[in-house]
Design a protein around this motif. Sequence first.
Motif, mmCIF file in Angstrom:
data_model
loop_
_atom_site.group_PDB
_atom_site.id
_atom_site.type_symbol
_atom_site.label_atom_id
_atom_site.label_comp_id
_atom_site.label_asym_id
_atom_site.label_seq_id
_atom_site.Cartn_x
_atom_site.Cartn_y
_atom_site.Cartn_z
ATOM 1 N N ASP A 81 0.750 -1.167 0.018
ATOM 2 C CA ASP A 81 -0.044 0.061 -0.033
ATOM 3 C C ASP A 81 1.079 1.329 0.082
ATOM 4 O O ASP A 81 1.278 1.595 1.024
ATOM 5 N N LYS A 82 1.278 1.572 -1.114
ATOM 6 C CA LYS A 82 2.303 2.777 -1.310
ATOM 7 C C LYS A 82 1.724 3.973 -1.294
ATOM 8 O O LYS A 82 0.369 4.326 -1.721
ATOM 9 N N MET A 83 2.410 4.949 -0.749
ATOM 10 C CA MET A 83 2.053 6.437 -0.735
ATOM 11 C C MET A 83 3.219 7.108 -1.129
ATOM 12 O O MET A 83 4.350 7.129 -0.790
ATOM 13 N N ILE A 84 2.868 8.641 -1.784
ATOM 14 C CA ILE A 84 3.833 9.384 -2.157
ATOM 15 C C ILE A 84 3.756 10.732 -1.468
ATOM 16 O O ILE A 84 2.587 11.243 -1.172
ATOM 17 N N ILE A 85 4.725 10.990 -0.808
ATOM 18 C CA ILE A 85 4.842 12.298 -0.046
ATOM 19 C C ILE A 85 5.914 13.277 -0.506
ATOM 20 O O ILE A 85 7.025 13.015 -0.770
ATOM 21 N N THR A 86 5.408 14.454 -0.629
ATOM 22 C CA THR A 86 6.048 15.576 -1.222
ATOM 23 C C THR A 86 6.395 16.690 -0.039
ATOM 24 O O THR A 86 5.219 16.941 0.716
ATOM 25 N N LYS A 96 -1.970 8.776 -2.117
ATOM 26 C CA LYS A 96 -1.954 7.428 -2.516
ATOM 27 C C LYS A 96 -1.315 7.365 -3.745
ATOM 28 O O LYS A 96 -1.465 7.809 -4.621
ATOM 29 N N GLU A 97 -0.501 6.145 -4.065
ATOM 30 C CA GLU A 97 0.274 5.984 -5.088
ATOM 31 C C GLU A 97 -0.610 5.949 -6.479
ATOM 32 O O GLU A 97 -0.248 6.516 -7.500
ATOM 33 N N GLU A 98 -1.646 5.345 -6.413
ATOM 34 C CA GLU A 98 -2.652 4.999 -7.392
ATOM 35 C C GLU A 98 -3.145 6.466 -8.017
ATOM 36 O O GLU A 98 -3.460 6.774 -9.073
ATOM 37 N N ILE A 99 -3.490 7.297 -6.980
ATOM 38 C CA ILE A 99 -3.727 8.666 -7.334
ATOM 39 C C ILE A 99 -2.857 9.497 -8.032
ATOM 40 O O ILE A 99 -2.946 10.114 -9.041
ATOM 41 N N PHE A 100 -1.660 9.498 -7.455
ATOM 42 C CA PHE A 100 -0.481 10.006 -7.650
ATOM 43 C C PHE A 100 -0.312 9.655 -9.481
ATOM 44 O O PHE A 100 -0.004 10.621 -10.087
ATOM 45 N N THR A 101 -0.200 8.552 -9.527
ATOM 46 C CA THR A 101 0.247 7.832 -11.172
ATOM 47 C C THR A 101 -0.929 8.220 -12.020
ATOM 48 O O THR A 101 -0.377 8.766 -12.909
#
Length: 90
Positions: free
Chosen positions: A2-7, A80-85
Amino acid sequence: MDKMIITVVGKDTIGIIAKVCTYLSDNNINILDISQTIVDEFFNMIVIADMSKSTREFAAIADELRKLGEDMGLRILAQKEEIFTKMHRI
């Protein structure tokens, strides 16, 4: 996984990486990749993290990271990774 991207973006100051990483560790979130740079006194960081072992809801984590950023004078955004992608597809 369950990946997430944090900026993280804002004026450079001492302890940014330490505070963000401590928050993630305290919430059982594993850092998979991290990159940071300083451009003209502005701090920029992107973190790819696995939150599959965290017992916390994504919305709560994202909100707490945003508040942590506000306390430090930064902008912290967790997605969430899928939203970011999907947002960054060409």
